[in-house]
Design a protein around this motif. Structure first.
Motif, PDB file in Angstrom:
ATOM      1  N   THR A  91       0.857  -1.172   0.000  1.00 20.77           N
ATOM      2  CA  THR A  91       0.000   0.000   0.000  1.00 20.77           C
ATOM      3  C   THR A  91       0.894   1.223   0.000  1.00 20.77           C
ATOM      4  OG1 THR A  91      -1.895   1.104   1.064  1.00 20.77           O
ATOM      5  CG2 THR A  91      -0.251   0.104   2.528  1.00 20.77           C
ATOM      6  N   HIS A  92       0.313   2.385   0.246  1.00 20.42           N
ATOM      7  CA  HIS A  92       1.047   3.644   0.287  1.00 20.42           C
ATOM      8  C   HIS A  92       0.668   4.360   1.573  1.00 20.42           C
ATOM      9  CE1 HIS A  92       2.705   7.509  -0.985  1.00 20.42           C
ATOM     10  NE2 HIS A  92       3.231   6.910  -2.050  1.00 20.42           N
ATOM     11  N   SER A  93       1.617   5.075   2.155  1.00 23.74           N
ATOM     12  CA  SER A  93       1.374   5.715   3.452  1.00 23.74           C
ATOM     13  C   SER A  93       0.809   7.119   3.342  1.00 23.74           C
ATOM     14  CB  SER A  93       2.684   5.760   4.253  1.00 23.74           C
ATOM     15  OG  SER A  93       3.665   6.538   3.582  1.00 23.74           O
ATOM     16  N   GLU A  94       0.430   7.524   2.136  1.00 21.99           N
ATOM     17  CA  GLU A  94      -0.090   8.864   1.899  1.00 21.99           C
ATOM     18  C   GLU A  94      -1.294   9.177   2.792  1.00 21.99           C
ATOM     19  OE1 GLU A  94      -0.645  11.322  -2.189  1.00 21.99           O
ATOM     20  OE2 GLU A  94      -1.632   9.377  -2.083  1.00 21.99           O
ATOM     21  N   GLU A  95      -1.442  10.441   3.138  1.00 23.30           N
ATOM     22  CA  GLU A  95      -2.579  10.906   3.936  1.00 23.30           C
ATOM     23  C   GLU A  95      -3.888  10.533   3.233  1.00 23.30           C
ATOM     24  OE1 GLU A  95      -5.827  13.342   5.045  1.00 23.30           O
ATOM     25  OE2 GLU A  95      -4.712  13.765   3.194  1.00 23.30           O
TER      26      GLU A  95
ATOM     27  N   THR B  25      11.420   5.189   1.360  1.00 19.12           N
ATOM     28  CA  THR B  25      11.661   6.611   1.090  1.00 19.12           C
ATOM     29  C   THR B  25      10.613   7.192   0.142  1.00 19.12           C
ATOM     30  OG1 THR B  25      13.186   5.974  -0.688  1.00 19.12           O
ATOM     31  CG2 THR B  25      14.137   6.418   1.472  1.00 19.12           C
ATOM     32  N   SER B  26       9.994   6.325  -0.684  1.00 20.95           N
ATOM     33  CA  SER B  26       8.952   6.767  -1.608  1.00 20.95           C
ATOM     34  C   SER B  26       7.580   6.848  -0.939  1.00 20.95           C
ATOM     35  CB  SER B  26       8.863   5.793  -2.785  1.00 20.95           C
ATOM     36  OG  SER B  26       8.499   4.500  -2.325  1.00 20.95           O
ATOM     37  N   LYS B  27       7.552   6.544   0.372  1.00 24.02           N
ATOM     38  CA  LYS B  27       6.320   6.502   1.166  1.00 24.02           C
ATOM     39  C   LYS B  27       5.450   5.293   0.835  1.00 24.02           C
ATOM     40  CE  LYS B  27       6.034  11.470   2.156  1.00 24.02           C
ATOM     41  NZ  LYS B  27       5.171  12.660   2.138  1.00 24.02           N
ATOM     42  N   ARG B  28       5.994   4.372   0.048  1.00 25.33           N
ATOM     43  CA  ARG B  28       5.298   3.123  -0.198  1.00 25.33           C
ATOM     44  C   ARG B  28       5.537   2.190   0.986  1.00 25.33           C
ATOM     45  NH1 ARG B  28       6.552   1.834  -6.610  1.00 25.33           N
ATOM     46  NH2 ARG B  28       6.020   3.910  -7.398  1.00 25.33           N
TER      47      ARG B  28
ATOM     48  N   ALA C 212      -6.303   2.981 -11.031  1.00 26.53           N
ATOM     49  CA  ALA C 212      -5.427   3.498  -9.976  1.00 26.53           C
ATOM     50  C   ALA C 212      -3.986   3.390 -10.444  1.00 26.53           C
ATOM     51  CB  ALA C 212      -5.606   2.709  -8.679  1.00 26.53           C
ATOM     52  N   PRO C 213      -3.113   4.275  -9.967  1.00 25.08           N
ATOM     53  CA  PRO C 213      -1.695   4.167 -10.323  1.00 25.08           C
ATOM     54  C   PRO C 213      -1.010   3.071  -9.513  1.00 25.08           C
ATOM     55  CG  PRO C 213      -2.024   6.011  -8.831  1.00 25.08           C
ATOM     56  CD  PRO C 213      -3.390   5.459  -9.141  1.00 25.08           C
ATOM     57  N   THR C 214       0.216   2.759  -9.905  1.00 24.22           N
ATOM     58  CA  THR C 214       1.021   1.836  -9.117  1.00 24.22           C
ATOM     59  C   THR C 214       1.480   2.538  -7.839  1.00 24.22           C
ATOM     60  OG1 THR C 214       3.010   2.542 -10.300  1.00 24.22           O
ATOM     61  CG2 THR C 214       1.855   0.613 -11.152  1.00 24.22           C
ATOM     62  N   GLY C 215       2.120   1.786  -6.985  1.00 31.84           N
ATOM     63  CA  GLY C 215       2.608   2.378  -5.741  1.00 31.84           C
ATOM     64  C   GLY C 215       1.860   1.889  -4.528  1.00 31.84           C
ATOM     65  N   GLY C 216       1.071   0.825  -4.678  1.00 27.18           N
ATOM     66  CA  GLY C 216       0.306   0.278  -3.572  1.00 27.18           C
ATOM     67  C   GLY C 216      -1.182   0.567  -3.648  1.00 27.18           C
TER      68      GLY C 216
END
Length: 397
Positions: A52-56, A97-100, A373-377
């Motif tokens: 997944t991604h850690s984005e808000e 580091t990419s927040k992934r 959806a884009p990649t990155g989780g």
């Protein structure tokens, strides 16, 4: 008496659904056409296993197209919830580091899958492999083909998690659409997403730049912008920064046969700063002047391949193109070469709980529905969230 649930497909959405269902209420059987579950999940992990991604959360939801369709699912089972769920299941994760979000380096994709399978075993979920779904009979019972011949299955609830149409070697080939057509369920033709895009490069540039990255850049198309990295390929370009623009590029290609994206080679510098730095070099060689803003060799070569000699020598024009360099796209990679697909069952065919309106008691989740959806989780998170959300809804029945 328990109700029976037949889940067709064994990817992330199906596994999470089965893990969420209450075993005291349901008898759950997963039917998989391959010899083993979750083949695409395992293959996807070979290229960097971001779960997944850690984005808000508010920004996270906006990564989806259309975002409103998945909002309830994502809010019900967020990226933070998934990380906690994985930890409770024995899968420790870390934020890169990419927040992934990745599993710890010693945990391979098969380790994550086995954690799911162990959980399902403890919940008495059956997984029947080598069972290929072949539609319905006249009584709306499920028809399967297995090694012993035809099999008829009658279940109280049916959930389809059949995937999209990319990576056919894993069994994700979209052939299931024919059975839904017979039920008059509207479908959108599959199209590639998160794929390479074709650019007719200058031959000299292509020969010298193939395989080279464009790092720390920003790409934009129709008002959508994504910072990240691109890679120059013989075919054109690929990488996270352009994958995120797939919906916008597809739309332009559909309408105009071509699409234009714009590259900002130095998003960390303003146009004014670049103009000042270039102007301060006086009459020295322009290529040397570009060293002042630390453009890489491949970035300089890209500028030279697109700009005329006159424009490249004009520092005013050059500064503008460094910040807004147009690249013309003339096509996309094939569906089977794509990371994911968009298309499948039209969203208006399902209700807010993913139930098919024309087939009560039948549900569809995962990539077989028409969202992007884009990649990155983000792809995996949506599948996990949809499975978890539907499981919670069914537990209330």
């Amino acid at each position: 008496m328990k109700k029976s649930i037949a889940i067709i497909g064994s990817g992330p959405a199906a596994l999470m659904l089965a893990a969420t269902l209450d075993e005291n209420i349901f008898d759950v059987i997963i039917y998989e056409r391959n010899f083993a579950p979750a083949r695409k999940f395992l293959v996807a992990g070979d290229g960097g296993f971001n779960l997944t991604h850690s984005e808000e959360l508010e920004q996270f939801i906006l990564r989806y197209t259309p975002s409103r369709f998945l909002e309830n699912s994502i809010r019900s089972f967020t990226n933070q919830d998934l990380q906690k769920w994985l930890k409770d299941t024995g899968i420790e994760t870390f934020i890169g580091t990419s927040k992934r979000v990745f599993p710890l380096k010693e945990i391979k994709p098969i380790g994550v899958l086995n954690a799911f399978l162990d959980k399902l075993k403890n919940k008495n979920v059956q997984i029947k492999t080598k069972h290929e779904w072949q539609g319905w009979n006249d009584k709306k019972e499920l028809v399967f083909k297995n090694e012993s011949g035809p099999l008829i299955v009658k279940a109280d609830i049916v959930v389809f998690a059949l995937g999209g149409a990319s990576w056919s070697k894993t069994g994700s080939d979209g052939q299931w659409t024919q059975y839904f057509e017979k039920q008059n369920i509207d479908q959108i033709p599959f199209q590639p997403s998160n794929c390479a895009f074709h650019i007719n490069w200058d031959k000299f540039f292509r020969a010298n730049a193939e395989g080279q990255p464009l790092k720390n850049i920003s790409a934009s198309c129709d008002g959508k912008e994504k910072k990240g990295e691109l890679v120059i390929s013989k075919f054109g370009i690929e990488g996270g920064a352009v994958y995120a623009l797939s919906p916008q590029i597809r739309k332009q290609l559909s309408e105009n046969k071509t699409a234009t994206i714009y590259i900002d080679l130095k998003p960390q510098l303003t146009l004014e700063t670049i103009q000042t730095k270039l102007a301060s070099t006086g009459n020295q060689n322009v290529s040397n002047a570009l060293q002042e803003i630390k453009l890489t060799k491949v970035q300089v070569a890209l500028l030279k391949s697109i700009l005329s000699k006159e424009d490249f020598s004009n520092t005013t024009v050059l500064a503008e193109k460094i910040k807004h360099l147009p690249l013309q796209i003339s096509g996309m990679a094939t569906i089977d070469e794509s990371i994911s697909t968009v298309g499948g069952i039209a969203l208006h065919e399902t209700d807010e709980k993913f139930q098919l309106k024309k087939l009560p008691g039948h549900y569809a989740i995962g990539e077989m529905l028409d969202w992007d959806a884009p990649t990155g989780g983000y792809l995996l998170q949506a599948c996990f969230s949809m499975g978890n959300y539907l499981g919670k809804q069914l537990n209330k029945i």
